[in-house]
Design an enzyme around this catalytic site. Structure first.
Site, PDB file in Angstrom:
ATOM      1  N   ARG A  58     -29.881  64.341 -24.664  1.00  0.00           N
ATOM      2  CA  ARG A  58     -29.298  64.789 -23.398  1.00  0.00           C
ATOM      3  C   ARG A  58     -30.409  65.145 -22.421  1.00  0.00           C
ATOM      4  O   ARG A  58     -31.578  65.148 -22.769  1.00  0.00           O
ATOM      5  CB  ARG A  58     -28.301  65.948 -23.601  1.00  0.00           C
ATOM      6  CG  ARG A  58     -28.648  66.942 -24.641  1.00  0.00           C
ATOM      7  CD  ARG A  58     -29.509  68.130 -24.306  1.00  0.00           C
ATOM      8  NE  ARG A  58     -29.548  68.571 -22.966  1.00  0.00           N
ATOM      9  CZ  ARG A  58     -30.681  68.912 -22.377  1.00  0.00           C
ATOM     10  NH1 ARG A  58     -31.848  68.837 -23.013  1.00  0.00           N
ATOM     11  NH2 ARG A  58     -30.690  69.335 -21.149  1.00  0.00           N
ATOM     12  N   GLY A  59     -29.983  65.428 -21.166  1.00  0.00           N
ATOM     13  CA  GLY A  59     -30.963  65.623 -20.104  1.00  0.00           C
ATOM     14  C   GLY A  59     -31.151  64.266 -19.430  1.00  0.00           C
ATOM     15  O   GLY A  59     -31.325  63.242 -20.117  1.00  0.00           O
ATOM     16  N   ALA A  60     -31.107  64.270 -18.085  1.00  0.00           N
ATOM     17  CA  ALA A  60     -31.048  62.997 -17.355  1.00  0.00           C
ATOM     18  C   ALA A  60     -32.161  62.003 -17.722  1.00  0.00           C
ATOM     19  O   ALA A  60     -31.874  60.853 -18.075  1.00  0.00           O
ATOM     20  CB  ALA A  60     -31.010  63.287 -15.864  1.00  0.00           C
ATOM     21  N   ARG A 101     -21.464  58.925 -20.310  1.00  0.00           N
ATOM     22  CA  ARG A 101     -21.449  60.129 -19.473  1.00  0.00           C
ATOM     23  C   ARG A 101     -21.523  59.699 -18.006  1.00  0.00           C
ATOM     24  O   ARG A 101     -22.322  58.818 -17.673  1.00  0.00           O
ATOM     25  CB  ARG A 101     -22.625  61.074 -19.818  1.00  0.00           C
ATOM     26  CG  ARG A 101     -22.557  61.619 -21.243  1.00  0.00           C
ATOM     27  CD  ARG A 101     -23.590  62.719 -21.460  1.00  0.00           C
ATOM     28  NE  ARG A 101     -23.175  63.968 -20.853  1.00  0.00           N
ATOM     29  CZ  ARG A 101     -23.978  65.037 -20.743  1.00  0.00           C
ATOM     30  NH1 ARG A 101     -25.221  64.972 -21.180  1.00  0.00           N
ATOM     31  NH2 ARG A 101     -23.543  66.160 -20.199  1.00  0.00           N
ATOM     32  N   GLN A 208     -27.862  75.287 -23.608  1.00  0.00           N
ATOM     33  CA  GLN A 208     -29.112  74.520 -23.564  1.00  0.00           C
ATOM     34  C   GLN A 208     -30.307  75.416 -23.220  1.00  0.00           C
ATOM     35  O   GLN A 208     -31.425  75.154 -23.649  1.00  0.00           O
ATOM     36  CB  GLN A 208     -29.026  73.394 -22.519  1.00  0.00           C
ATOM     37  CG  GLN A 208     -28.117  72.248 -22.894  1.00  0.00           C
ATOM     38  CD  GLN A 208     -26.717  72.444 -22.339  1.00  0.00           C
ATOM     39  OE1 GLN A 208     -26.263  73.569 -22.148  1.00  0.00           O
ATOM     40  NE2 GLN A 208     -26.015  71.357 -22.092  1.00  0.00           N
ATOM     41  N   ASP A 249     -29.204  66.035 -12.136  1.00  0.00           N
ATOM     42  CA  ASP A 249     -28.607  64.828 -12.732  1.00  0.00           C
ATOM     43  C   ASP A 249     -28.359  63.757 -11.691  1.00  0.00           C
ATOM     44  O   ASP A 249     -28.328  62.577 -12.011  1.00  0.00           O
ATOM     45  CB  ASP A 249     -27.308  65.188 -13.451  1.00  0.00           C
ATOM     46  CG  ASP A 249     -27.632  65.943 -14.733  1.00  0.00           C
ATOM     47  OD1 ASP A 249     -27.865  67.163 -14.660  1.00  0.00           O
ATOM     48  OD2 ASP A 249     -27.721  65.290 -15.784  1.00  0.00           O
ATOM     49  N   ASN A 259     -26.191  69.357 -10.975  1.00  0.00           N
ATOM     50  CA  ASN A 259     -26.962  69.785 -12.151  1.00  0.00           C
ATOM     51  C   ASN A 259     -26.023  70.607 -13.027  1.00  0.00           C
ATOM     52  O   ASN A 259     -24.854  70.848 -12.675  1.00  0.00           O
ATOM     53  CB  ASN A 259     -28.205  70.580 -11.724  1.00  0.00           C
ATOM     54  CG  ASN A 259     -29.152  70.802 -12.892  1.00  0.00           C
ATOM     55  OD1 ASN A 259     -29.491  69.863 -13.607  1.00  0.00           O
ATOM     56  ND2 ASN A 259     -29.575  72.034 -13.120  1.00  0.00           N
ATOM     57  N   LYS A 260     -26.530  71.052 -14.141  1.00  0.00           N
ATOM     58  CA  LYS A 260     -25.727  71.783 -15.135  1.00  0.00           C
ATOM     59  C   LYS A 260     -24.872  72.868 -14.473  1.00  0.00           C
ATOM     60  O   LYS A 260     -25.328  73.568 -13.565  1.00  0.00           O
ATOM     61  CB  LYS A 260     -26.685  72.383 -16.169  1.00  0.00           C
ATOM     62  CG  LYS A 260     -26.065  73.195 -17.269  1.00  0.00           C
ATOM     63  CD  LYS A 260     -24.946  72.508 -18.017  1.00  0.00           C
ATOM     64  CE  LYS A 260     -25.310  71.127 -18.526  1.00  0.00           C
ATOM     65  NZ  LYS A 260     -24.117  70.346 -18.979  1.00  0.00           N
TER      66      LYS A 260
HETATM   67  O1  MRU Z   1     -25.381  68.230 -20.220  1.00  0.00           O
HETATM   68  P1  MRU Z   1     -26.874  68.118 -20.251  1.00  0.00           P
HETATM   69  O2  MRU Z   1     -27.515  69.007 -21.242  1.00  0.00           O
HETATM   70  O3  MRU Z   1     -27.323  66.673 -20.387  1.00  0.00           O
HETATM   71  O4  MRU Z   1     -27.319  68.598 -18.806  1.00  0.00           O
HETATM   72  C1  MRU Z   1     -28.672  68.527 -18.466  1.00  0.00           C
HETATM   73  C2  MRU Z   1     -28.996  69.069 -17.124  1.00  0.00           C
HETATM   74  O5  MRU Z   1     -28.143  69.447 -16.361  1.00  0.00           O
HETATM   75  C3  MRU Z   1     -30.445  69.026 -16.741  1.00  0.00           C
HETATM   76  O6  MRU Z   1     -30.774  70.091 -15.919  1.00  0.00           O
HETATM   77  C4  MRU Z   1     -30.703  67.722 -15.980  1.00  0.00           C
HETATM   78  O7  MRU Z   1     -30.245  66.619 -16.720  1.00  0.00           O
HETATM   79  C5  MRU Z   1     -32.139  67.541 -15.643  1.00  0.00           C
HETATM   80  S1  MRU Z   1     -33.139  67.224 -17.048  1.00  0.00           S
HETATM   81  C6  MRU Z   1     -34.705  66.972 -16.462  1.00  0.00           C
END
Ligand code: MRU
Length: 363
Positions: A58-60, A101, A208, A249, A259-260
Site C-alpha cells: 500500500r501507499g501510492a 483500488r 498506518q 494519492d 490523501n488518507k
Molecule cells: O490506504 P493507504 O495506506 O494505501 O493510504 C496511503 C496514503 O494515504 C499515503 O499517504 C499516500 O499513498 C502517499 S504514500 C507516499
C-alpha cells in the site's frame, strides 16, 4: 511465502521487489507489521490484486511499482506470438489490476505507462515487447527512488534543525521504494544531523501511522512520538509542531489533494495554529485530467475495519451503520505548498502546474 524473518531492520528490506527467475512479485506483508516481517511471493493476477486491495502492499508509489512489476510478470506469462492476442490478454490483466483500488492515481498511471510500451512496440516480436516491459518496470522503481530523494531535498529546505514535524498515515519507505515522500525530508535530515522531533498520527482505522510510520522512523533512529489522530490540535497548540508533511494519492488540477482519511482535519487545524502544511507529491501523482477534488473517486472500505479489526472483541454495536472512506480531500487553500521532485510549488496551483508541465514538455 518466505515465512517470518527476524533480526533484520525493517529498513533493510525492499518494500517491492521483482524476482524474475521465479516470476514473482515480492512484497512485505504490511498488514502484519510491526509484529512480523513476512515476505509474500505473488505470482497470479488474483494474488497481486488481493495484495493491493487488502493493503498488504500500500501507499501510492509502492502500489504503482507493484502494479508495474505485476503487469510485467502477467505479460511474461501470456502464451501468444501475435501482437493482437498478446495485447488483448494484456488489457484484461491491466483492467483487472486497475480495479483493485480507485483513489491512488499511481496505479492507473503505472499501468498506462506499461500499456504504452506495448502500443509503441506493436510491430516488434512479442518477446521483445516483454523485454521492454521489464526494462520499464525496473526503471520505474529506480525513478521512484530518485524522485523521492529530490522531494526530500526540497522539503528539507522548508524546515530547520530541531524542528517538530507532524505527519499523517504512512508516506514512508514502506509506501515507496526508499525515502518516500513525506518522510524524505525527515530521512535526509536524519542523515545530516537535523534532530527533528517527529509526531506520527496513529491514523484510524487501519493504523498506518502507528504500525508503519512510527515503526520505520523508530527503526531508523528518528525521534518519533506516536499520537492519536484527535491529538493533533493539542500538539500544535502547545507549539511543538513547526511543519506538517503528508503524502498524497492524487492531486487534482486545482491543487486539491486526496490523501488518507483525516488529512484534511490536520490541514484545517494547522491553518488555525499557523503551522505550514506541506504536501509531498511526485509529479506522477498530479492528475491534470481531474479538475478538482470533488472529481476524485474516494474508496470506501468494509465496515469491519472500523468496528472489529485490530480489536480483540467488536468495539461497536452489531449491525451499526458505518461510513468508512479511506481518503479525504484537502482543499487547496489549506495547503501551504506542494513539494515535487522539480521544486516547491505555491498557490495558485493551477498556474503552477501549468508552468511546471509546460517547462517539462519543452525540455
Ligand atoms: O490506504 P493507504 O495506506 O494505501 O493510504 C496511503 C496514503 O494515504 C499515503 O499517504 C499516500 O499513498 C502517499 S504514500 C507516499
Amino acid at each position: 511465502m518466505d515465512g517470518t524473518m527476524q533480526n533484520k531492520n525493517i529498513m533493510d528490506y525492499e518494500t517491492v521487489a521483482l524476482d524474475d527467475a521465479d516470476s514473482a512479485l515480492v512484497v512485505i506483508d504490511q498488514t502484519k507489521l510491526p509484529a512480523e516481517t513476512t515476505l509474500l511471493r505473488l505470482h497470479t493476477a488474483q494474488e497481486i490484486w488481493e495484495a493491493i486491495y487488502l493493503l498488504k502492499v500500500r501507499g501510492a508509489p509502492a502500489i504503482g511499482v507493484a502494479a508495474a512489476f505485476g503487469i510485467y510478470l502477467l505479460a511474461k506469462g501470456i502464451d501468444a506470438e501475435d501482437y493482437d492476442t498478446f495485447y488483448r490478454k494484456f488489457r484484461e490483466h491491466k483492467d483487472y489490476l486497475n480495479s483493485a483500488r480507485p483513489t491512488a492515481v499511481n496505479l492507473s498511471w503505472a499501468l498506462n505507462r506499461m500499456e504504452r510500451v506495448c502500443e509503441e512496440n506493436r510491430t516488434r516480436p512479442v518477446e521483445e515487447i516483454k523485454r521492454r516491459l521489464r526494462e520499464t518496470a525496473v526503471a520505474m522503481k529506480e525513478e521512484d527512488i530518485r524522485v523521492c530523494r529530490a522531494i526530500g531535498e526540497y522539503g528539507l529546505s522548508l524546515v530547520k534543525p530541531g524542528d517538530g514535524i507532524l505527519t499523517h498515515c504512512n508516506a514512508g519507505q514502506l509506501a515507496a521504494c526508499k525515502y518516500s515522500t513525506a518522510t524524505a525530508p525527515i530521512y535526509l535530515g536524519q542523515e545530516r544531523g537535523y534532530h527533528f522531533r517527529v509526531f506520527a498520527d496513529e491514523t484510524r482505522p487501519l493504523l498506518q501511522g502507528a504500525r508503519l510510520t512510527a515503526y520505520e522512523l523508530q527503526s531508523s533512529g528518528v525521534d518519533v512520538t506516536l499520537i492519536c489522530d484527535n491529538m493533533c490540535a493539542t500538539v500544535m497548540r502547545n507549539g511543538w509542531i513547526n511543519a506538517v508533511f503528508v503524502g498524497c494519492d492524487r492531486v487534482a488540477a486545482n491543487g486539491d489533494v486526496a490523501n488518507k482519511i483525516g488529512t484534511s482535519v490536520v490541514a484545517a487545524v494547522a491553518k488555525r495554529y499557523n503551522v505550514p502544511f506541506y504536501v509531498c507529491a511526485p509529479t506522477s501523482t498530479i492528475d491534470m485530467d481531474t479538475p478538482t477534488g470533488s472529481d476524485i473517486v474516494i474508496e470506501e472500505r468494509p465496515a469491519g475495519e472500523v468496528t472489529d479489526m485490530w480489536y480483540e472483541k467488536p468495539m461497536a454495536p452489531a449491525g451499526v451503520k458505518v461510513f468508512n472512506p479511506a481518503f479525504d480531500v484537502t482543499d487547496n487553500e489549506l495547503i501551504t505548498a506542494i513539494v515535487t521532485e522539480h521544486g516547491v510549488l505555491r498557490p495558485p496551483y493551477t498556474a503552477a502546474f501549468q508552468e511546471l508541465f509546460g517547462a517539462l514538455q519543452n525540455r
